[in-house]
Design an enzyme around this catalytic site. Structure first.
Site, PDB file in Angstrom:
ATOM      1  CE  LYS A   9      -3.942  -2.186   2.364  1.00  0.00           C
ATOM      2  NZ  LYS A   9      -4.866  -2.074   3.533  1.00  0.00           N
ATOM      3  CE1 TYR A  49      -9.361  -2.949   0.823  1.00  0.00           C
ATOM      4  CE2 TYR A  49      -8.277  -1.049  -0.150  1.00  0.00           C
ATOM      5  CZ  TYR A  49      -8.218  -2.229   0.574  1.00  0.00           C
ATOM      6  OH  TYR A  49      -7.007  -2.688   1.035  1.00  0.00           O
ATOM      7  CG  PHE A  57     -12.859   2.363   7.619  1.00  0.00           C
ATOM      8  CD1 PHE A  57     -12.424   1.770   6.441  1.00  0.00           C
ATOM      9  CD2 PHE A  57     -13.483   1.574   8.578  1.00  0.00           C
ATOM     10  CE1 PHE A  57     -12.618   0.415   6.201  1.00  0.00           C
ATOM     11  CE2 PHE A  57     -13.680   0.208   8.342  1.00  0.00           C
ATOM     12  CZ  PHE A  57     -13.246  -0.362   7.154  1.00  0.00           C
ATOM     13  NE  ARG A  85      -7.098 -12.347   5.768  1.00  0.00           N
ATOM     14  CZ  ARG A  85      -7.547 -11.100   5.578  1.00  0.00           C
ATOM     15  NH1 ARG A  85      -7.440 -10.506   4.409  1.00  0.00           N
ATOM     16  NH2 ARG A  85      -8.121 -10.441   6.570  1.00  0.00           N
ATOM     17  CB  THR A  91      -6.784  -5.388  10.208  1.00  0.00           C
ATOM     18  OG1 THR A  91      -7.372  -6.544   9.598  1.00  0.00           O
ATOM     19  CG2 THR A  91      -7.154  -4.154   9.406  1.00  0.00           C
ATOM     20  NE  ARG A 102      -2.202  -5.636   7.090  1.00  0.00           N
ATOM     21  CZ  ARG A 102      -3.372  -6.202   6.817  1.00  0.00           C
ATOM     22  NH1 ARG A 102      -3.838  -7.168   7.593  1.00  0.00           N
ATOM     23  NH2 ARG A 102      -4.080  -5.806   5.779  1.00  0.00           N
ATOM     24  CG  ASN A 112      -3.469  -2.079   6.955  1.00  0.00           C
ATOM     25  OD1 ASN A 112      -3.348  -1.725   5.781  1.00  0.00           O
ATOM     26  ND2 ASN A 112      -4.511  -2.759   7.383  1.00  0.00           N
ATOM     27  CG  HIS A 115      -5.428  -6.195  -0.022  1.00  0.00           C
ATOM     28  ND1 HIS A 115      -6.636  -6.214   0.636  1.00  0.00           N
ATOM     29  CD2 HIS A 115      -5.537  -7.052  -1.057  1.00  0.00           C
ATOM     30  CE1 HIS A 115      -7.447  -7.055  -0.007  1.00  0.00           C
ATOM     31  NE2 HIS A 115      -6.808  -7.571  -1.034  1.00  0.00           N
ATOM     32  CD  GLU A 126      -9.228  -8.910  -3.213  1.00  0.00           C
ATOM     33  OE1 GLU A 126     -10.020  -8.569  -2.319  1.00  0.00           O
ATOM     34  OE2 GLU A 126      -8.047  -9.262  -2.974  1.00  0.00           O
TER      35      GLU A 126
HETATM   36  P1  ATP Z   1      -7.114  -5.737   3.585  1.00  0.00           P
HETATM   37  O1  ATP Z   1      -8.486  -6.005   3.001  1.00  0.00           O
HETATM   38  O2  ATP Z   1      -6.559  -4.380   3.157  1.00  0.00           O
HETATM   39  O3  ATP Z   1      -6.156  -6.863   3.364  1.00  0.00           O
HETATM   40  P2  ATP Z   1      -8.051  -6.583   6.131  1.00  0.00           P
HETATM   41  O4  ATP Z   1      -8.756  -7.639   5.358  1.00  0.00           O
HETATM   42  O5  ATP Z   1      -7.115  -6.992   7.202  1.00  0.00           O
HETATM   43  O6  ATP Z   1      -7.236  -5.634   5.156  1.00  0.00           O
HETATM   44  P3  ATP Z   1     -10.506  -5.104   6.145  1.00  0.00           P
HETATM   45  O7  ATP Z   1     -11.483  -5.219   7.248  1.00  0.00           O
HETATM   46  O8  ATP Z   1     -10.801  -5.773   4.840  1.00  0.00           O
HETATM   47  O9  ATP Z   1      -9.082  -5.560   6.726  1.00  0.00           O
HETATM   48  O10 ATP Z   1     -10.282  -3.546   5.891  1.00  0.00           O
HETATM   49  C1  ATP Z   1      -9.749  -3.077   4.657  1.00  0.00           C
HETATM   50  C2  ATP Z   1      -8.802  -1.937   4.919  1.00  0.00           C
HETATM   51  O11 ATP Z   1      -9.521  -0.808   5.407  1.00  0.00           O
HETATM   52  C3  ATP Z   1      -7.771  -2.195   6.019  1.00  0.00           C
HETATM   53  O12 ATP Z   1      -6.658  -2.905   5.557  1.00  0.00           O
HETATM   54  C4  ATP Z   1      -7.413  -0.790   6.439  1.00  0.00           C
HETATM   55  O13 ATP Z   1      -6.519  -0.185   5.502  1.00  0.00           O
HETATM   56  C5  ATP Z   1      -8.751  -0.090   6.355  1.00  0.00           C
HETATM   57  N1  ATP Z   1      -9.461  -0.137   7.648  1.00  0.00           N
HETATM   58  C6  ATP Z   1     -10.061  -1.190   8.225  1.00  0.00           C
HETATM   59  N2  ATP Z   1     -10.606  -0.872   9.406  1.00  0.00           N
HETATM   60  C7  ATP Z   1     -10.355   0.453   9.570  1.00  0.00           C
HETATM   61  C8  ATP Z   1     -10.670   1.403  10.588  1.00  0.00           C
HETATM   62  N3  ATP Z   1     -11.362   1.055  11.677  1.00  0.00           N
HETATM   63  N4  ATP Z   1     -10.244   2.683  10.428  1.00  0.00           N
HETATM   64  C9  ATP Z   1      -9.561   3.053   9.318  1.00  0.00           C
HETATM   65  N5  ATP Z   1      -9.222   2.199   8.319  1.00  0.00           N
HETATM   66  C10 ATP Z   1      -9.623   0.930   8.446  1.00  0.00           C
HETATM   67 MG    MG Z   2      -9.986  -7.253   3.656  1.00  0.00          MG
END
Ligand code: ATP
Ligand code: MG
Length: 134
Positions: A9, A49, A57, A85, A91, A102, A112, A115, A126
């Site tokens: 990212k 997304y 967010f 993962r 996350t 991370r 973070n 992805h 994706e």
């Molecule tokens: P990713 O999909 O990016 O691999 P993830 O699956 O661990 O991450 P998701 O719940 O899918 O987490 O959230 C997607 C992305 O949105 C996160 O990686 C982060 O960048 C952002 N995000 C998630 N939760 C929050 C939050 N509470 N506040 C701000 N940003 C958030």
């Molecule tokens: Mg995710």
């Protein structure tokens, strides 16, 4: 063998962690099948997304994901989705196990570093989102 989609990212790209993260990926037995660097458009970030479009967010997430370049990789390994993962960690970098990507390279729950797809089904969607030949 299975595939997953990995992103480095904008925060990690900005901080110069691309090569370190690619090295971690290869040392952990993944093959990088295809890769490219893009500065995501607002439309690409919103599309990628879309599942989060109703989250509070979402605006912050799209702004962040378009703030700098993103490095996009199709990875291959047995059980690639779960393995990637696991290597990324939680996350929220503050909760990620030490040694995970991370924990090492992430900034906060929004920025973070990486992805990873969360299922084989979403991995296919994706990968097609970024690598399907038009
Ligand atoms: P990713 O999909 O990016 O691999 P993830 O699956 O661990 O991450 P998701 O719940 O899918 O987490 O959230 C997607 C992305 O949105 C996160 O990686 C982060 O960048 C952002 N995000 C998630 N939760 C929050 C939050 N509470 N506040 C701000 N940003 C958030
Ligand atoms: Mg995710």
């Amino acid at each position: 063998m299975n595939n997953t989609l990995a992103l480095i990212k904008p925060d990690a790209m900005q901080k110069g962690f691309k090569d370190k993260i690619r090295k971690d990926i290869m040392e952990n037995g993944f093959v990088i099948v295809e890769e490219k660097t893009l500065n995501l458009s607002i439309e690409q970030a919103e599309g990628f997304y879309a599942i989060h479009k109703d989250k509070p967010f979402f605006g912050e997430l799209v702004e962040f994901m378009t703030s700098n370049e993103t490095h996009i990789m199709k990875l291959e390994k047995e059980n690639a989705v779960v393995e990637w993962r696991d290597l990324m960690g939680a996350t929220n970098p503050a909760e990620a196990e030490s040694g995970t990507i991370r924990a090492k390279y992430g900034t906060d729950i929004s920025m973070n570093a990486t992805h990873g797809s969360d299922s084989n089904e979403n991995a296919e969607i994706e990968i097609n989102f970024f690598f399907k030949d038009l």
